[in-house]
Design a protein around this motif. Structure first.
Motif, PDB file in Angstrom:
ATOM      1  N   THR A  54      11.287 -41.140 -19.241  1.00  0.00           N
ATOM      2  CA  THR A  54      11.747 -40.124 -18.003  1.00  0.00           C
ATOM      3  C   THR A  54      12.541 -40.420 -17.272  1.00  0.00           C
ATOM      4  N   ALA A  55      13.343 -39.393 -17.011  1.00  0.00           N
ATOM      5  CA  ALA A  55      14.501 -39.280 -16.030  1.00  0.00           C
ATOM      6  C   ALA A  55      14.665 -40.308 -15.081  1.00  0.00           C
ATOM      7  N   GLU A  56      13.538 -40.756 -14.405  1.00  0.00           N
ATOM      8  CA  GLU A  56      13.511 -41.889 -13.436  1.00  0.00           C
ATOM      9  C   GLU A  56      13.872 -43.105 -13.926  1.00  0.00           C
ATOM     10  N   MET A  57      13.245 -43.436 -15.219  1.00  0.00           N
ATOM     11  CA  MET A  57      13.288 -44.569 -16.003  1.00  0.00           C
ATOM     12  C   MET A  57      14.775 -44.665 -16.343  1.00  0.00           C
ATOM     13  N   ARG A  58      15.512 -43.760 -16.988  1.00  0.00           N
ATOM     14  CA  ARG A  58      16.778 -43.851 -17.366  1.00  0.00           C
ATOM     15  C   ARG A  58      17.482 -44.103 -16.161  1.00  0.00           C
ATOM     16  N   THR A  59      17.534 -43.391 -14.705  1.00  0.00           N
ATOM     17  CA  THR A  59      18.342 -43.704 -13.987  1.00  0.00           C
ATOM     18  C   THR A  59      18.291 -45.053 -13.401  1.00  0.00           C
ATOM     19  N   GLN A  60      16.960 -45.637 -13.387  1.00  0.00           N
ATOM     20  CA  GLN A  60      16.777 -46.982 -12.851  1.00  0.00           C
ATOM     21  C   GLN A  60      17.387 -47.834 -13.801  1.00  0.00           C
ATOM     22  N   PHE A  61      17.191 -47.560 -15.083  1.00  0.00           N
ATOM     23  CA  PHE A  61      17.898 -48.476 -16.051  1.00  0.00           C
ATOM     24  C   PHE A  61      19.278 -48.536 -15.970  1.00  0.00           C
ATOM     25  N   THR A  62      19.974 -47.374 -15.834  1.00  0.00           N
ATOM     26  CA  THR A  62      21.449 -47.362 -15.617  1.00  0.00           C
ATOM     27  C   THR A  62      22.017 -48.020 -14.361  1.00  0.00           C
ATOM     28  N   ARG A  63      21.286 -47.983 -13.079  1.00  0.00           N
ATOM     29  CA  ARG A  63      21.538 -48.574 -12.059  1.00  0.00           C
ATOM     30  C   ARG A  63      21.481 -50.255 -12.253  1.00  0.00           C
ATOM     31  N   VAL A  64      20.635 -50.740 -12.904  1.00  0.00           N
ATOM     32  CA  VAL A  64      20.479 -52.008 -13.523  1.00  0.00           C
ATOM     33  C   VAL A  64      21.396 -52.562 -14.304  1.00  0.00           C
ATOM     34  N   LEU A  65      21.999 -51.735 -15.138  1.00  0.00           N
ATOM     35  CA  LEU A  65      23.066 -51.958 -16.278  1.00  0.00           C
ATOM     36  C   LEU A  65      24.336 -51.838 -15.462  1.00  0.00           C
ATOM     37  N   LYS A  66      24.614 -50.953 -14.568  1.00  0.00           N
ATOM     38  CA  LYS A  66      25.532 -51.224 -13.837  1.00  0.00           C
ATOM     39  C   LYS A  66      26.045 -52.444 -13.131  1.00  0.00           C
ATOM     40  N   GLY A  67      24.915 -53.088 -12.503  1.00  0.00           N
ATOM     41  CA  GLY A  67      25.021 -54.230 -11.860  1.00  0.00           C
ATOM     42  C   GLY A  67      25.369 -55.293 -12.960  1.00  0.00           C
ATOM     43  N   HIS A  68      24.607 -55.275 -14.041  1.00  0.00           N
ATOM     44  CA  HIS A  68      25.024 -56.258 -15.022  1.00  0.00           C
ATOM     45  C   HIS A  68      26.447 -56.214 -15.749  1.00  0.00           C
ATOM     46  N   ILE A  69      26.920 -55.072 -15.639  1.00  0.00           N
ATOM     47  CA  ILE A  69      28.224 -54.994 -16.353  1.00  0.00           C
ATOM     48  C   ILE A  69      29.284 -55.425 -15.162  1.00  0.00           C
ATOM     49  N   ALA A  70      29.099 -55.159 -13.774  1.00  0.00           N
ATOM     50  CA  ALA A  70      29.809 -55.609 -12.710  1.00  0.00           C
ATOM     51  C   ALA A  70      30.044 -56.909 -12.623  1.00  0.00           C
ATOM     52  N   LEU A  71      28.727 -57.736 -13.102  1.00  0.00           N
ATOM     53  CA  LEU A  71      28.953 -59.140 -12.911  1.00  0.00           C
ATOM     54  C   LEU A  71      29.330 -59.900 -14.291  1.00  0.00           C
ATOM     55  N   SER A  72      29.563 -59.036 -15.300  1.00  0.00           N
ATOM     56  CA  SER A  72      30.105 -59.396 -16.534  1.00  0.00           C
ATOM     57  C   SER A  72      31.626 -59.191 -16.405  1.00  0.00           C
ATOM     58  N   ARG A  73      32.124 -58.212 -15.874  1.00  0.00           N
ATOM     59  CA  ARG A  73      33.658 -58.022 -15.798  1.00  0.00           C
ATOM     60  C   ARG A  73      34.376 -58.598 -14.797  1.00  0.00           C
ATOM     61  N   VAL A  74      33.679 -59.220 -13.732  1.00  0.00           N
ATOM     62  CA  VAL A  74      34.265 -59.718 -12.572  1.00  0.00           C
ATOM     63  C   VAL A  74      35.386 -60.894 -12.698  1.00  0.00           C
ATOM     64  N   ARG A  75      36.355 -60.808 -12.202  1.00  0.00           N
ATOM     65  CA  ARG A  75      37.169 -61.723 -12.106  1.00  0.00           C
ATOM     66  C   ARG A  75      37.213 -62.442 -10.627  1.00  0.00           C
TER      67      ARG A  75
ATOM     68  N   GLY B  16      19.338 -45.311 -25.464  1.00  0.00           N
ATOM     69  CA  GLY B  16      18.466 -44.143 -25.179  1.00  0.00           C
ATOM     70  C   GLY B  16      18.054 -44.307 -23.842  1.00  0.00           C
ATOM     71  N   LEU B  17      18.278 -45.349 -23.136  1.00  0.00           N
ATOM     72  CA  LEU B  17      17.927 -45.377 -21.555  1.00  0.00           C
ATOM     73  C   LEU B  17      19.075 -45.276 -20.704  1.00  0.00           C
ATOM     74  N   ILE B  18      20.341 -45.072 -20.805  1.00  0.00           N
ATOM     75  CA  ILE B  18      21.556 -44.835 -20.292  1.00  0.00           C
ATOM     76  C   ILE B  18      21.673 -43.604 -19.913  1.00  0.00           C
ATOM     77  N   ASP B  19      21.865 -43.160 -18.627  1.00  0.00           N
ATOM     78  CA  ASP B  19      22.121 -42.065 -18.116  1.00  0.00           C
ATOM     79  C   ASP B  19      23.864 -41.880 -17.773  1.00  0.00           C
TER      80      ASP B  19
END
Length: 612
Positions: free
Chosen positions: A431-452, A562-565
């Motif tokens: 669903t659109a909600e699943m993709r939105t929530q997955f992408t929010r989780v992914l954004k947090g994951h990426i932020a913690l991967s990229r940080v200096r 397929g889960l990324i917005d």
């Protein structure tokens, strides 16, 4: 060395345990003149996983969870669990015998203060309690007007007539190519630290610390290659290892050498009492109150400081880091095969959680280097995945149904490294909600991967990065963001962690941590994205003034596109995704073939420029 142990899905325990065993314990308490007995989940080694012979809480209550406690009185009993186990405890522990209580808000100490009757005598086994927890218990006992009595022999061990034998798994040397430093050098380093702290010796009781210090690995517990043992290391680097001699091969004895004395574990009490007149360093978070009792009884001076092995063990050397890289590449190929299966055969709607977990285990077992799983696989479909630490059983097993999400959190133990990875996969069309929530989780994951971040930064200070995209929309998750991981040791390792809870340990180069933000919708679905990453020195920033650190991602497996917005990702986040998938393709493609290779190529195609 550890043997491959397949995961089982039957639920151990049940109400009959309490019905059968509580009367046996009460009979022993009557012989001892006690009105009750305290039963924590912890054992003598304070391990995450217990050998069968130390599952005392399970034996007396029928409850098989990984955290809890009980108190059994001659006329009443109570069992304590946290929020993860409120349903499970009612299924497994007999409500006619046990009152169900809260482990966090009340616990044993709170129960004693409010429920114990003046004059009662309640026994405890000092080997199973930390000094801090026992101090709290004694304070509450004093307020309640009762007496806590230390027992020499645990009455459960006496009543448990068919108790399994203690594990006697063979102990083997950890090859220098994986350890990166011989144990003589490690012992010298630890000895210097002990001397610098004005102590004569240190007591090491945590099995992961013993395994690392002596470059040995065992198989006394499942899911971690640990030998159950204890040790005393002197300020000159010499040491005594208290371990059952039958566990040691001639090769291991030769490996340990003349500077490590071997004594049976039954002599550990004598070894502690022989420290008369010496200052002995002890970690109150890992050593039991019993250790303190032996040292104090023998006339030693106890110095309370952190286990001196803990931080050197956490900051991996280059050989350990490289071993972890190779283990993750190897494991990544297995995960990729499994993700391909999930994206094809498992889309039928006929596959269930247990079948999926067994499929993943079968694929991993094709790797000749695999020694064990690093923990029981979390295989969660539909609403089950909304329980962050869900464990599938025959009773709870659900299908991977079309229109749902499937969450799988798993790992392996290899001679050169320990892995832990979580992926969330759509079954059918999300669903659109699943993709939105997955992408929010992914954004947090990426932020913690990229940080200096500057040298001296703790995981607590970084935790908000992973939560911010969820917070901005009014969401959060109730577990930590990252835990430390060992080098062919425990999958959960301290002292570093990334979480809301305060942690004063600065992240150092070589420390491996997980990065696992999530989102869980009750009765709906669960989402988590987890990679392991290692702390590394970061390149100097133009014009910058501070020494900086960053993270290198170790885990190598696709994240489901397929889960990324795409509308929710910034250009920098898109670039990170494409760079990560490019590295996954480079590392994993040579290890797979045929349909899996074709699938991997598509799964790692760039997102940048894709149509949202």
């Amino acid at each position: 060395m550890t043997q491959m142990i397949s995961q089982t899905f039957d639920v151990k325990g049940g109400p009959q345990f309490g019905r059968d065993n509580v009367p046996k314990l009460r009979a022993e308490l009557q012989k001892l003149g006690l009105d009750g007995f305290l039963v924590p989940h912890e054992d003598e080694y304070d391990n995450e996983y217990l050998p069968d012979c130390n599952e005392r809480l399970l034996w007396i209550t029928g409850f098989s969870g990984s955290a809890g406690a009980a108190i059994v009185m001659k006329d009443r009993a109570a069992i304590f669990v946290d929020g993860r186990y409120t349903l499970q405890v009612r299924q497994q522990a007999d409500g006619d015998i046990f009152d169900y209580r809260d482990l966090v808000e009340e616990g044993l100490a709170g129960w004693i203060e409010s429920q114990a009757k003046t004059g009662e005598k309640i026994g405890y086994d000092a080997r199973l309690h930390s000094p801090a927890s026992l101090k709290r218990l004694k304070v509450c006992a004093h307020r309640a007007g009762i007496e806590l009595v230390s027992v020499e022999t645990n009455p459960i061990d006496t009543a448990w007539t068919d108790r399994p034998s203690a594990p006697m798994a063979q102990i083997d040397p950890q090859p220098l190519e994986y350890a990166g430093e011989d144990h003589a050098s490690k012992r010298e380093r630890i000895g210097i630290a002990v001397k610098r702290g004005a102590a004569d010796a240190a007591v090491i009781t945590a099995p992961p610390s013993i395994a690392w210090l002596f470059n040995i690995r065992g198989g006394d517990v499942s899911r971690a290659p640990l030998p159950l043992a204890a040790a005393i290391i002197n300020k000159d680097g010499t040491a005594t290892l208290f371990v059952e001699p039958e566990k040691l091969t001639d090769e291991t004895r030769s490996h340990l050498g003349n500077e490590v004395a071997i004594r049976p574990e039954s002599e550990f009490a004598n070894g502690l009492r022989e420290m008369q007149g010496k200052t002995v360093r002890v970690d109150p978070s890992t050593a039991s109150a019993w250790v303190y009792d032996q040292l104090n009884g023998g006339g030693a001076t106890v110095q309370e400081l952190e286990d001196p092995v803990m931080r050197p063990k956490a900051a991996k050397n280059e050989a350990e880091v490289e071993g972890s890289r190779q283990a993750h590449i190897r494991d990544g190929a297995a995960i990729t095969k499994f993700l391909h299966w999930l994206d094809t055969e498992a889309q039928s709607g006929e596959v269930d959680e247990i079948q999926a977990a067994r499929k993943l285990e079968a694929i991993r077992m094709e790797l000749p280097e695999l020694r064990d799983l690093s923990f029981d696989t979390i295989s969660g479909a539909q609403g089950n995945a909304a329980f962050a630490h869900y464990r599938v059983s025959e009773e709870s097993n659900l299908k991977l149904a079309p229109g749902s999400l499937y969450l799988v959190d798993s790992g392996g133990q290899f001679p050169d490294g320990t892995t832990d990875i979580t992926r969330t996969v759509p079954i059918g069309q999300p669903t659109a909600e699943m993709r939105t929530q997955f992408t929010r989780v992914l954004k947090g994951h990426i932020a913690l991967s990229r940080v200096r971040f500057p040298v001296g930064t703790t995981g607590t200070q970084l935790d908000i990065l992973a939560r911010l995209p969820l917070w901005e929309a009014g969401f959060d998750y109730d577990h930590g963001t990252g835990h430390g991981v060992g080098a062919f040791l425990s999958v959960h390792e301290g002292p570093q962690r990334i979480a809301k809870a305060p942690n004063s340990v600065a992240l150092e180069p070589g420390m491996i941590v997980s990065n696992e933000p999530g989102y869980y919708k009750e009765d709906g679905y669960g989402i988590r994205v987890e990679n392991l990453q290692v702390v590394t020195p970061a390149a100097a920033l133009p014009g910058g003034e501070r020494a900086m650190l960053g993270f290198e991602t170790l885990t190598m497996a696709p994240i489901h596109k397929g889960l990324i917005d795409l509308h929710l990702l910034t250009p920098a986040e898109l670039a990170w995704m494409d760079a990560y998938h490019a590295e996954v393709r480079q590392r994993i493609l040579p290890l797979v073939e045929g349909e899996v290779a074709d699938w991997l190529l598509k799964a790692t195609e760039p997102l940048a420029g894709a149509t949202p």
